[in-house]
Design an enzyme around this catalytic site. Structure first.
Site, PDB file in Angstrom:
ATOM      1  CB  VAL A 145      -0.978   0.015   1.196  1.00 31.59           C
ATOM      2  CG1 VAL A 145      -2.035  -1.071   1.048  1.00 31.59           C
ATOM      3  CG2 VAL A 145      -0.257  -0.113   2.510  1.00 31.59           C
ATOM      4  CB  SER A 146       0.698   4.369  -1.878  1.00 35.67           C
ATOM      5  OG  SER A 146       0.661   3.651  -3.085  1.00 35.67           O
ATOM      6  CB  THR A 147      -0.280   6.342   2.558  1.00 38.19           C
ATOM      7  OG1 THR A 147      -1.644   5.914   2.603  1.00 38.19           O
ATOM      8  CG2 THR A 147      -0.040   7.185   1.316  1.00 38.19           C
ATOM      9  CD  GLN A 183      -3.171   3.743  -0.051  1.00 38.05           C
ATOM     10  OE1 GLN A 183      -2.144   3.117  -0.226  1.00 38.05           O
ATOM     11  NE2 GLN A 183      -3.757   4.434  -1.005  1.00 38.05           N
TER      12      GLN A 183
END
Length: 181
Positions: A10-12, A15
């Protein structure tokens, strides 16, 4: 014995990877590694760990190809490295299975599209920042050294007060004073 090993990203940190984890477990992954980092970053500890755990005959499975990375060169390097080690690659939501010729072709097409999408996002961001600047808006955090604090700092400096003391009195970092005075 060959295993299916999964990789989720996940990017952050906000998330949630649960959707990916559920799909990878349903696909029969023996173990799943998860990173919380941008796809643009090549330094991802959990990706390195899964790459280290893979053995000839194993298959690396991801939920979508963009979870592995968004740079075409990084994707190609990663999959070629896997291939040289005798490890297959599969994406659950993209028709990619590098054990077939058509799967290899689809992999390269999807990789190019992922990189294209990332470049579009970057271009839109830069265009938005330029438009905002043209309207007089300046991005970034406001300086903690206001005009009044700058005047006070200059007066204190003229009176021979040290930068450390000025920073303490004004409640700013010394680097902020050096940058602005």
């Amino acid at each position: 014995m060959s295993d299916f090993l999964g990789y989720a990203r996940v990017s952050t940190t906000d998330q949630n990877p649960e959707l990916q984890l559920d799909a990878l477990n349903a696909a029969g992954c023996f173990r799943v590694w998860t990173d919380k980092a941008s796809g643009a970053k090549t330094d991802r500890p959990q990706l390195a760990a899964v790459m280290d755990a893979l053995r000839p005959g194993d298959t690396l499975i991801v939920w979508r190809i963009d979870r592995l990375g968004r740079s075409l060169s990084h994707l190609i390097d990663t999959v070629e490295s896997l291939e040289k080690r005798g490890v297959a690659f599969r994406s659950l939501n993209d028709p990619i299975d590098t054990t077939t010729s058509s799967g290899k072709l689809i992999f390269q097409i999807f990789g190019a599209l992922s990189e294209f999408e990332r470049n579009l996002v970057r271009e839109r961001t830069m265009a938005g920042l330029t438009a905002a600047r043209d309207r007089g808006r300046i991005g970034g955090r406001p300086s903690s050294l206001t005009a009044a604090k700058k005047r006070q700092a200059n007066k204190m400096r003229g009176d021979g007060v040290s930068m450390r003391e000025i920073a303490e009195v004004l409640g700013v970092a010394r680097s902020t004073l050096y940058r602005n005075l």
